[in-house]
Design an enzyme around this catalytic site. Structure first.
Site, PDB file in Angstrom:
ATOM      1  N   ASP A  11       4.195  74.950 -23.862  1.00  0.00           N
ATOM      2  CA  ASP A  11       4.916  75.612 -22.784  1.00  0.00           C
ATOM      3  C   ASP A  11       4.194  76.906 -22.426  1.00  0.00           C
ATOM      4  O   ASP A  11       3.491  77.492 -23.257  1.00  0.00           O
ATOM      5  CB  ASP A  11       6.344  75.902 -23.259  1.00  0.00           C
ATOM      6  CG  ASP A  11       7.122  76.751 -22.291  1.00  0.00           C
ATOM      7  OD1 ASP A  11       7.329  76.309 -21.149  1.00  0.00           O
ATOM      8  OD2 ASP A  11       7.512  77.870 -22.672  1.00  0.00           O
ATOM      9  N   ASP A  13       5.468  80.117 -20.250  1.00  0.00           N
ATOM     10  CA  ASP A  13       6.161  81.409 -20.266  1.00  0.00           C
ATOM     11  C   ASP A  13       6.908  81.629 -21.583  1.00  0.00           C
ATOM     12  O   ASP A  13       7.842  80.898 -21.902  1.00  0.00           O
ATOM     13  CB  ASP A  13       7.128  81.487 -19.080  1.00  0.00           C
ATOM     14  CG  ASP A  13       6.402  81.337 -17.752  1.00  0.00           C
ATOM     15  OD1 ASP A  13       5.469  82.112 -17.512  1.00  0.00           O
ATOM     16  OD2 ASP A  13       6.763  80.434 -16.975  1.00  0.00           O
ATOM     17  N   CYS A  82       6.084  70.836 -13.531  1.00  0.00           N
ATOM     18  CA  CYS A  82       7.175  70.456 -12.633  1.00  0.00           C
ATOM     19  C   CYS A  82       7.356  71.593 -11.637  1.00  0.00           C
ATOM     20  O   CYS A  82       7.687  72.709 -12.028  1.00  0.00           O
ATOM     21  CB  CYS A  82       8.478  70.226 -13.399  1.00  0.00           C
ATOM     22  SG  CYS A  82       9.868  69.961 -12.265  1.00  0.00           S
ATOM     23  N   HIS A  84       9.639  71.646  -9.235  1.00  0.00           N
ATOM     24  CA  HIS A  84      10.953  71.497  -8.612  1.00  0.00           C
ATOM     25  C   HIS A  84      11.995  72.470  -9.155  1.00  0.00           C
ATOM     26  O   HIS A  84      11.894  72.934 -10.281  1.00  0.00           O
ATOM     27  CB  HIS A  84      11.463  70.064  -8.832  1.00  0.00           C
ATOM     28  CG  HIS A  84      10.508  69.027  -8.384  1.00  0.00           C
ATOM     29  ND1 HIS A  84       9.785  68.257  -9.259  1.00  0.00           N
ATOM     30  CD2 HIS A  84      10.127  68.657  -7.138  1.00  0.00           C
ATOM     31  CE1 HIS A  84       9.010  67.427  -8.579  1.00  0.00           C
ATOM     32  NE2 HIS A  84       9.187  67.653  -7.286  1.00  0.00           N
ATOM     33  N   CYS A  90      14.797  65.920 -10.103  1.00  0.00           N
ATOM     34  CA  CYS A  90      13.564  65.148 -10.282  1.00  0.00           C
ATOM     35  C   CYS A  90      13.520  64.550 -11.685  1.00  0.00           C
ATOM     36  O   CYS A  90      14.361  64.857 -12.532  1.00  0.00           O
ATOM     37  CB  CYS A  90      12.361  66.058 -10.061  1.00  0.00           C
ATOM     38  SG  CYS A  90      12.243  67.372 -11.305  1.00  0.00           S
ATOM     39  N   CYS A  92      10.769  64.981 -13.593  1.00  0.00           N
ATOM     40  CA  CYS A  92       9.754  65.695 -14.362  1.00  0.00           C
ATOM     41  C   CYS A  92      10.231  67.025 -14.942  1.00  0.00           C
ATOM     42  O   CYS A  92       9.579  67.573 -15.821  1.00  0.00           O
ATOM     43  CB  CYS A  92       8.493  65.916 -13.519  1.00  0.00           C
ATOM     44  SG  CYS A  92       8.728  66.812 -11.974  1.00  0.00           S
ATOM     45  N   ASP A 119       9.328  77.656 -26.508  1.00  0.00           N
ATOM     46  CA  ASP A 119      10.285  78.686 -26.921  1.00  0.00           C
ATOM     47  C   ASP A 119      11.716  78.405 -26.475  1.00  0.00           C
ATOM     48  O   ASP A 119      12.606  79.186 -26.781  1.00  0.00           O
ATOM     49  CB  ASP A 119       9.848  80.058 -26.390  1.00  0.00           C
ATOM     50  CG  ASP A 119       9.905  80.169 -24.878  1.00  0.00           C
ATOM     51  OD1 ASP A 119       9.575  79.179 -24.192  1.00  0.00           O
ATOM     52  OD2 ASP A 119      10.260  81.242 -24.377  1.00  0.00           O
TER      53      ASP A 119
END
Length: 176
Positions: A11, A13, A82, A84, A90, A92, A119
């Site tokens: 991931d 952020d 993703c 969206h 969606c 994803c 996280d």
């Protein structure tokens, strides 16, 4: 060195750097150990993929290309993003496993031989849980909150490992 882990999905952020909140790719700062952690995985013949929800793309605040360039500059093999908003429904957007399934198809991966490092319990860990991948929660970003007041949001699963940060997660994975 060949690992039994085929790929690691990381991931952005709060896990690679930043604060857990959106920061434009031009202004995003990695944690000091992130590049070394990515390189360590690659030295063990493990593919490394970014794995992130970035609804700011759909709002016109950044582009997919800006994120792809950023992840490429960090040494990632590919990025699954993703763009969206949650209301778009969606397939994803994490916690749905669409990004992981897309990567598995593209790279012929057995997701049970992959790991997700993130996280956020109710996105990263639930997406990993959906495909039976290893789940590693880092305490950086939203990690401590995910283990504390937000734990009820993802009660159906537990991390396979709780790491202090990305470096700790990678070290655990390599020594596993």
């Amino acid at each position: 060195m060949k690992s039994s882990i085929q790929a690691v999905f990381i991931d952005r952020d709060g896990t690679m750097g930043g604060t857990g909140h959106f920061i434009h790719p031009k202004h995003f700062t990695l944690f000091p150990y992130t590049l070394g952690s990515v390189q360590k995985l690659k030295l063990h013949d493990i593919m490394v993929f970014a794995f992130t929800n970035q609804y700011h793309i759909s709002k016109g605040e950044a582009t997919t290309e800006e994120f792809m360039e950023q992840f490429s500059s960090f040494g990632f093999d590919d990025a699954f993003i993703c763009p969206h908003e949650a209301t778009d429904n969606c397939l994803c957007r994490k916690p749905k496993p669409g990004l992981l399934l897309k990567a598995a198809e593209k790279y012929n991966l057995d997701l049970e031989k992959c790991a997700v490092i993130g996280d956020v319990g109710d996105t990263d860990m639930l997406a990993a849980y959906a495909v039976n991948a290893l789940k590693i929660l880092v305490r950086t970003g939203w990690g401590n909150e995910a283990l504390g007041r937000y734990r009820d949001n993802w009660i159906e699963t537990s991390p396979d490992y709780i790491a202090d940060n990305l470096q700790d997660a990678v070290n655990w994975l390599i020594c596993k």
